[in-house]
Design a protein around this motif. Structure first.
Motif, mmCIF file in Angstrom:
data_model
loop_
_atom_site.group_PDB
_atom_site.id
_atom_site.type_symbol
_atom_site.label_atom_id
_atom_site.label_comp_id
_atom_site.label_asym_id
_atom_site.label_seq_id
_atom_site.Cartn_x
_atom_site.Cartn_y
_atom_site.Cartn_z
ATOM 1 N N ILE A 56 -24.850 30.924 -29.726
ATOM 2 C CA ILE A 56 -26.078 31.766 -30.128
ATOM 3 C C ILE A 56 -26.079 32.237 -28.532
ATOM 4 C CG2 ILE A 56 -27.751 29.902 -28.920
ATOM 5 C CD1 ILE A 56 -27.832 31.712 -31.793
ATOM 6 N N TYR A 72 -32.335 36.285 -28.580
ATOM 7 C CA TYR A 72 -32.343 36.100 -28.996
ATOM 8 C C TYR A 72 -33.800 34.730 -28.581
ATOM 9 C CZ TYR A 72 -32.558 31.317 -31.431
ATOM 10 O OH TYR A 72 -32.211 30.035 -32.243
ATOM 11 N N SER A 474 -29.572 25.711 -30.770
ATOM 12 C CA SER A 474 -28.718 26.980 -30.134
ATOM 13 C C SER A 474 -27.538 25.775 -29.415
ATOM 14 C CB SER A 474 -29.919 27.393 -29.030
ATOM 15 O OG SER A 474 -30.531 25.897 -28.650
ATOM 16 N N ALA A 539 -28.579 34.958 -33.879
ATOM 17 C CA ALA A 539 -28.575 36.339 -32.380
ATOM 18 C C ALA A 539 -28.731 37.226 -33.396
ATOM 19 C CB ALA A 539 -27.920 35.998 -31.351
#
Length: 575
Positions: A56, A72, A474, A539
C-alpha cells in the motif's frame, strides 16, 4: 558435532517479524504516553515499516516519493495534519460541545480537531486497531517528509535548492494560472523524483473545496516540518491522552452502543421476536427490501441490479431518499450513532415490511403469526478489534430496571464485508470456513451457512477457504501474502474483523451461553483488491460499479436464508 546449515530467513518471515515488532512497539508507546516519530523512540516503527515495505506504501524504501500511498494516507488522516508538529490521540472528551469544528477525513469516520496552528487532536473511539492504523500512517508520512527534505537541503547551513524556493513562493495562493501551476508542478516533480506526468495524474485527487492546490501545500508542509527537525531539532510529537489510556479496552463506547439497540427493541416490543444481526453497509439491505417497491415504475425498464448500480451515482440522491422514506414508513428504524463507535444501525421489523414484493424472496408467513416474523439488526462496518467490542456487548443479556437479565432471542449472525482477495480479482466473492488471526496462534473454524454454491452467479467468481484477519490492511506485502496463499493455511483473502467477530460469537454461544450454541453464522466477503497483482492494491482506487453486483448477491442470499429459516421455524413450532 556436525554443523547445522541454517536456512536464510525468507522475506515472508522477515515481514512477519516486522509486523510483530510494530505491534509490540505500538502497544509500548501507547502505554508510555508519547513518542517522537523521527526520534529514538520512533526508530523501531520506522525500521519495521521499511523492512516490511507494504504494498500500500509502494516506493517507501526508495528515494523517490510515493504518490499513490501518500494519497491513500491523506484520505484517512484529517486535513491539515501535514502542518502539525503535535498530534494528540484522545478519547471522546467533549470537544463536540466546543468552538472547535470537527474535521472528518474523506475515507475514515473519525472526529479530529485542529486545536491551534501546531496541534491536531484525533479522537480514537474504535479500539486498538484504530491506533495501529493511525500510527502506521503517521510513520509513513514522517518517512516521506524526510525523503523530501533530503532532496532540497544543500550543505549544513540550511540552504535549499531553487526548486524548493520556487515551491515556497506559491504556497498560500488559492488561485494559480495554468502556467503558474505547471511551473510549480515542474519544480515539485524534481523534488519528488517523479515525472511531470506522474505528478499531474494525482494533482487533482488531493484537491479540496477550499484549496484546489492542496497537493503543493501537502508536499511543502511535510518537507518544512522535516526541515525544522533536521536543522532546529524541533521533533514532531505524538501523544496519547490520559483519558484514552484509561478507557481503552473497557468497552465504554460499545456498551453504550449495544444498550441503546436493546432499549429500542424493548421499547418497540421487538426484543422477544426472532433476532438476526447483519454486519454490512447501510444501503444494501434497505435497497434490497424496499427499492423494488419504492421505485416500482423505474423497475419496469430495468432489472434490480441495474437499478442498484444507478443508486451508487451521485445523481441518484432523489431515488435513495425515496427508498429511505418508504423504508422508514414501513418497518425500518434508523439509530444514528451517539456512543462514539461511529457505527450507525438500522432495525427492520419484518412484520411491517412488504418483503414478498422482491424477486429473490418468495416465502410467506401466516398473517396471524406476527411474533414469529424476524427482526433484522443491521450494523454498519466495525473497524478491526472494534468488531469484538461491539458484538460482545450486543450479545450480552439485557438488564431491565429491576436488575433482571433477559436473554436475546438471537437466531443468526451474518457478516458481509469487504476484503482483499488472493485468488481472483476485484468484485469476486470469498466464502470463508475459518478465520486465522495474523501474528498469533489463534484460529476460528466455524460452520458457514453460506456456501460457494449459494453465491455462484454469472459473471462473479466465488472462492472458499480460510481468511486471515490482519492487524492492518496497510501492513501487508506480496511476500507475506504469497506465503498465506501458497501455504497449507490455504488462505483466500485478508480482512480486519472476522476473527474478532468470531471470538465474540464463540464466547457468547459456547462459554457464556447467552445465545444458542447452534446459532446460524454466515460470512461472505466481496473483493476490494488483490494485492498480489500489480496495480490492484487499495491505493489504486475504489471498486466503483464493480462492487455493486457482489454486494447485492451476498445481501439477497443472506435475506433469503433468514426468511426461509424463519418460515421453517414457524411451521415446526406449529407442528
Amino acid at each position: 558435532m556436525p554443523i547445522l546449515n541454517v536456512e536464510p530467513r525468507t522475506r515472508a518471515q522477515e515481514s512477519t517479524n516486522a509486523i510483530e515488532r510494530m505491534y509490540i512497539t505500538m502497544r509500548h508507546l501507547f502505554n508510555r504516553g508519547f513518542y517522537k516519530p523521527m526520534g529514538v523512540s520512533g526508530e523501531s516503527l520506522r525500521e519495521s515499516l521499511l523492512t516490511l515495505r507494504p504494498e500500500i506504501y509502494g516506493s517507501i524504501a526508495e528515494e523517490k516519493i510515493e504518490l499513490s500511498g501518500l494519497l491513500y494516507v491523506m484520505d484517512r488522516l484529517p486535513e491539515g495534519i501535514e502542518e502539525c508538529s503535535y498530534i494528540n490521540l484522545t478519547s471522546d472528551e467533549g470537544y463536540q460541545g466546543s468552538h472547535f469544528k470537527a474535521i472528518i477525513p474523506k475515507k475514515r469516520r473519525r472526529n479530529c480537531y485542529r486545536i491551534d496552528k501546531h496541534q491536531m487532536n484525533i479522537e480514537v473511539t474504535r479500539g486498538r486497531s484504530e491506533i495501529y492504523d493511525i500510527l502506521t500512517h503517521l510513520t509513513f508520512l514522517m518517512i516521506e517528509s524526510h525523503k523530501i527534505m533530503k532532496q532540497v537541503l544543500v550543505g549544513d547551513n540550511g540552504s535549499t535548492t531553487r526548486d524548493w524556493k520556487c515551491l515556497e513562493a506559491v504556497i498560500g495562493k488559492t488561485k494559480l494560472t495554468q502556467q503558474e501551476k505547471e511551473v510549480a508542478v515542474t519544480h515539485v516533480a524534481t523534488i519528488l523524483g517523479r515525472t511531470f506526468e506522474e505528478v499531474m495524474s494525482v494533482y487533482n485527487d488531493f484537491a479540496t473545496a477550499k484549496n484546489p492546490h492542496q497537493f503543493l501545500s501537502t508536499i511543502y508542509h511535510l518537507g518544512n516540518l522535516a526541515k525544522k527537525e533536521i536543522l532546529d531539532g524541533e521533533k514532531r510529537l505524538v501523544t496519547f491522552s490520559p483519558v484514552l489510556r484509561e478507557r481503552l479496552g473497557h468497552h465504554i463506547h460499545g456498551d453504550k452502543w449495544a444498550l441503546r439497540i436493546k432499549q429500542h427493541l424493548v421499547d418497540h416490543n421487538l426484543f422477544d421476536r426472532p433476532l438476526h444481526i447483519i454486519s454490512a453497509n447501510l444501503h444494501s439491505v434497505m435497497n434490497s427490501l424496499y427499492g423494488p417497491k419504492a421505485l416500482e415504475a423505474k423497475l419496469k425498464n430495468s432489472d434490480r441490479m441495474e437499478l442498484f448500480a444507478t443508486l451508487s451515482n451521485d445523481a441518484a440522491k432523489k431515488d435513495r431518499d425515496a427508498i429511505k422514506k418508504h423504508a422508514l414508513a414501513n418497518g425500518m428504524s434508523y439509530l444514528k450513532d451517539e456512543s462514539g463507535t461511529n457505527i450507525d444501525v438500522q432495525i427492520f421489523d419484518m412484520s411491517q415490511c412488504q418483503y414478498m414484493d422482491v424477486d429473490f424472496c418468495s416465502v410467506s408467513f401466516r398473517e396471524s403469526e406476527e411474533n414469529t416474523k424476524p427482526v433484522l439488526i443491521v450494523m454498519d462496518y466495525a473497524f478491526g478489534e472494534q468488531a469484538y467490542e461491539t458484538m460482545d456487548e450486543l450479545l450480552k443479556p439485557y438488564k431491565d430496571e429491576n436488575g433482571k437479565l433477559h436473554l436475546m432471542n438471537m437466531k443468526s449472525i451474518n457478516i458481509m464485508g469487504k476484503a482483499g482477495i488472493l485468488e481472483g480479482d476485484k468484485g469476486d466473492i470469498m466464502v470463508p470456513d475459518a478465520h486465522v488471526f495474523e501474528g498469533t496462534a489463534d484460529n476460528y473454524p466455524f460452520k458457514n451457512k453460506l456456501t460457494k454454491k449459494d453465491l455462484k452467479t454469472d459473471g462473479i467468481n466465488v472462492v472458499a477457504g480460510s481468511m486471515v484477519t490482519v492487524l492492518g490492511t496497510s501492513l501487508q506485502n506480496k511476500d507475506l501474502l504469497q506465503f498465506f496463499y501458497s501455504s497449507s493455511w490455504r488462505v483466500i483473502g485478508l480482512e480486519m474483523e472476522g476473527a474478532h467477530y468470531q471470538k465474540a460469537i464463540q464466547a457468547a454461544s459456547r462459554v457464556r451461553r447467552s445465545i444458542n450454541k447452534k446459532i446460524n453464522v454466515r460470512y461472505a466477503y466481496y473483493a476490494s483488491d488483490n494485492a498480489l497483482k500489480t496495480g490492484h492494491t487499495l491505493a489504486s482506487g475504489g471498486l466503483g460499479l464493480t462492487g455493486v453486483k457482489p454486494v447485492y448477491v451476498i445481501t439477497e442470499k443472506i435475506l433469503e436464508q433468514i426468511m426461509e429459516n424463519s418460515v421453517a421455524s414457524e411451521i415446526s413450532t406449529e407442528l
